[in-house]
Motif scaffolding. Sequence first.
Motif, PDB file in Angstrom:
ATOM      1  N   UNK A  56      67.204  47.283  48.603  1.00  0.00           N
ATOM      2  CA  UNK A  56      67.010  48.606  49.190  1.00  0.00           C
ATOM      3  C   UNK A  56      66.888  48.487  50.707  1.00  0.00           C
ATOM      4  N   UNK A  57      67.260  49.527  51.451  1.00  0.00           N
ATOM      5  CA  UNK A  57      67.089  49.494  52.909  1.00  0.00           C
ATOM      6  C   UNK A  57      65.641  49.712  53.358  1.00  0.00           C
ATOM      7  N   UNK A  58      64.767  50.032  52.431  1.00  0.00           N
ATOM      8  CA  UNK A  58      63.374  50.307  52.795  1.00  0.00           C
ATOM      9  C   UNK A  58      62.624  48.986  53.008  1.00  0.00           C
ATOM     10  N   UNK A  59      61.945  48.815  54.136  1.00  0.00           N
ATOM     11  CA  UNK A  59      61.133  47.618  54.341  1.00  0.00           C
ATOM     12  C   UNK A  59      60.113  47.463  53.202  1.00  0.00           C
ATOM     13  N   UNK A  60      59.866  46.217  52.790  1.00  0.00           N
ATOM     14  CA  UNK A  60      59.067  46.026  51.582  1.00  0.00           C
ATOM     15  C   UNK A  60      58.147  44.824  51.683  1.00  0.00           C
ATOM     16  N   UNK A  61      57.187  44.809  50.773  1.00  0.00           N
ATOM     17  CA  UNK A  61      56.322  43.651  50.570  1.00  0.00           C
ATOM     18  C   UNK A  61      56.075  43.506  49.072  1.00  0.00           C
ATOM     19  N   UNK A  62      56.176  42.280  48.575  1.00  0.00           N
ATOM     20  CA  UNK A  62      55.904  41.988  47.177  1.00  0.00           C
ATOM     21  C   UNK A  62      54.632  41.147  47.095  1.00  0.00           C
ATOM     22  N   UNK A  63      53.697  41.586  46.280  1.00  0.00           N
ATOM     23  CA  UNK A  63      52.451  40.848  46.087  1.00  0.00           C
ATOM     24  C   UNK A  63      52.469  40.245  44.688  1.00  0.00           C
ATOM     25  N   UNK A  64      52.567  38.909  44.629  1.00  0.00           N
ATOM     26  CA  UNK A  64      52.542  38.204  43.345  1.00  0.00           C
ATOM     27  C   UNK A  64      51.109  37.767  43.070  1.00  0.00           C
ATOM     28  N   UNK A  65      50.503  38.322  42.035  1.00  0.00           N
ATOM     29  CA  UNK A  65      49.120  37.995  41.690  1.00  0.00           C
ATOM     30  C   UNK A  65      49.071  37.179  40.412  1.00  0.00           C
ATOM     31  N   UNK A  66      48.048  36.357  40.293  1.00  0.00           N
ATOM     32  CA  UNK A  66      47.822  35.663  39.030  1.00  0.00           C
ATOM     33  C   UNK A  66      47.223  36.648  38.024  1.00  0.00           C
ATOM     34  N   UNK A  67      47.030  36.174  36.798  1.00  0.00           N
ATOM     35  CA  UNK A  67      46.526  37.036  35.741  1.00  0.00           C
ATOM     36  C   UNK A  67      45.133  37.572  36.082  1.00  0.00           C
ATOM     37  N   UNK A  68      44.808  38.751  35.567  1.00  0.00           N
ATOM     38  CA  UNK A  68      43.537  39.402  35.882  1.00  0.00           C
ATOM     39  C   UNK A  68      42.450  38.984  34.882  1.00  0.00           C
ATOM     40  N   UNK A  69      41.219  38.905  35.369  1.00  0.00           N
ATOM     41  CA  UNK A  69      40.085  38.680  34.470  1.00  0.00           C
ATOM     42  C   UNK A  69      40.072  39.723  33.346  1.00  0.00           C
ATOM     43  N   UNK A  70      40.449  40.941  33.691  1.00  0.00           N
ATOM     44  CA  UNK A  70      40.382  42.040  32.726  1.00  0.00           C
ATOM     45  C   UNK A  70      41.277  41.823  31.507  1.00  0.00           C
ATOM     46  N   UNK A  71      42.234  40.889  31.603  1.00  0.00           N
ATOM     47  CA  UNK A  71      43.172  40.681  30.505  1.00  0.00           C
ATOM     48  C   UNK A  71      42.943  39.385  29.731  1.00  0.00           C
ATOM     49  N   UNK A  72      41.866  38.651  30.039  1.00  0.00           N
ATOM     50  CA  UNK A  72      41.713  37.351  29.388  1.00  0.00           C
ATOM     51  C   UNK A  72      41.472  37.498  27.882  1.00  0.00           C
ATOM     52  N   UNK A  73      40.780  38.546  27.452  1.00  0.00           N
ATOM     53  CA  UNK A  73      40.587  38.737  26.014  1.00  0.00           C
ATOM     54  C   UNK A  73      41.918  39.005  25.319  1.00  0.00           C
ATOM     55  N   UNK A 122      34.252  34.895  41.455  1.00  0.00           N
ATOM     56  CA  UNK A 122      34.411  33.852  40.445  1.00  0.00           C
ATOM     57  C   UNK A 122      34.210  34.444  39.059  1.00  0.00           C
ATOM     58  N   UNK A 123      34.877  33.864  38.075  1.00  0.00           N
ATOM     59  CA  UNK A 123      34.802  34.431  36.731  1.00  0.00           C
ATOM     60  C   UNK A 123      33.358  34.468  36.228  1.00  0.00           C
ATOM     61  N   UNK A 124      32.603  33.439  36.486  1.00  0.00           N
ATOM     62  CA  UNK A 124      31.229  33.409  35.981  1.00  0.00           C
ATOM     63  C   UNK A 124      30.357  34.480  36.632  1.00  0.00           C
ATOM     64  N   UNK A 125      30.780  35.001  37.788  1.00  0.00           N
ATOM     65  CA  UNK A 125      30.017  36.039  38.482  1.00  0.00           C
ATOM     66  C   UNK A 125      30.592  37.436  38.263  1.00  0.00           C
ATOM     67  N   UNK A 126      31.704  37.538  37.567  1.00  0.00           N
ATOM     68  CA  UNK A 126      32.385  38.815  37.388  1.00  0.00           C
ATOM     69  C   UNK A 126      31.575  39.712  36.449  1.00  0.00           C
ATOM     70  N   UNK A 127      31.248  40.935  36.873  1.00  0.00           N
ATOM     71  CA  UNK A 127      30.395  41.814  36.064  1.00  0.00           C
ATOM     72  C   UNK A 127      30.952  42.133  34.674  1.00  0.00           C
ATOM     73  N   UNK A 128      32.270  42.132  34.524  1.00  0.00           N
ATOM     74  CA  UNK A 128      32.862  42.495  33.237  1.00  0.00           C
ATOM     75  C   UNK A 128      33.070  41.328  32.290  1.00  0.00           C
ATOM     76  N   UNK A 129      32.519  40.176  32.626  1.00  0.00           N
ATOM     77  CA  UNK A 129      32.815  38.957  31.861  1.00  0.00           C
ATOM     78  C   UNK A 129      32.568  39.104  30.357  1.00  0.00           C
ATOM     79  N   UNK A 130      31.493  39.756  29.973  1.00  0.00           N
ATOM     80  CA  UNK A 130      31.158  39.848  28.559  1.00  0.00           C
ATOM     81  C   UNK A 130      31.386  41.234  27.965  1.00  0.00           C
ATOM     82  N   UNK A 131      32.110  42.084  28.706  1.00  0.00           N
ATOM     83  CA  UNK A 131      32.468  43.393  28.153  1.00  0.00           C
ATOM     84  C   UNK A 131      33.475  43.206  27.026  1.00  0.00           C
TER      85      UNK A 131
END
Length: 249
Positions: free
Chosen positions: A121-138, A239-248
């Motif tokens: 596309x002619x539109x200037x862009x940025x792609x952000x590649x992220x690793x997997x989210x804590x929210x999806x580990x279950x 850090x995962x051990x400090x993430x508030x949603x760890x045991x949700x």
Amino acid sequence: MKIVVIGGTGLIGSKLVQKLGEHGHEAVAASPNTGVNTLTGEGLAEVLAGASVVIDVSNSPSFEEKAVLEFFETSTRNLLAAEAAAGVGHHVALSVVGTERPPGNAYFRAKIAQEQLIEKSPIPFSLVHATQFFEFVRRIADEATDGDKVRMPHVLFQPMAGDDVAQAIGRVAVGAPLNGRVEVGGPEQFRMDEFFREALASWGDPREVVTDPHAQYFGQELLERSLVPDDGAPLGQIRYRDWPGRNDK
């Protein structure tokens, strides 16, 4: 500046809208819930009027091979066309670390197709590649479950909190377009089998985590560094051990 967040009512989008608003930007959440549909084009012209930046963090409702490809190709084409008509100066899209690395799966191939449309596309862009989210580990554990066992490879794994993902995307969005990509990851690297062994124990989950080099990750076997960013990538703070949603649940 006005920043439109496509998928702005979802997990990452809602965090982005909040964080951008806190920094004084006019952050607009755009999704089918707000009358904006990138698959049909409904509401795009109206919501993009006056926008300087568009951030696309939308996701396919189905990961089936044909459906996910159709979603990303159709929605991205419609969105880019509407942005060009509106004079948007920066398109930002969230993608996944490892999409370009073999072996791939149907979802990764669909994300590659999306990125190729953005790059052409002619539109200037940025792609952000992220690793997997804590929210999806279950969900990852559930996908890897075989009876009472969870089969995981002994490869590197570097998940991050959704809040850190949103923070990284927001920084990119308010900066100059990269016309390329940046990778971001969590603050710690683990071995995937060891991470899930500890995670399931902390959840009180009785399933046994078994180390299996041929375990499938959403339809693909993983190489050592399939899911981690290259050295020097910006890292999140939570850090995962400090993430508030760890045991949700």
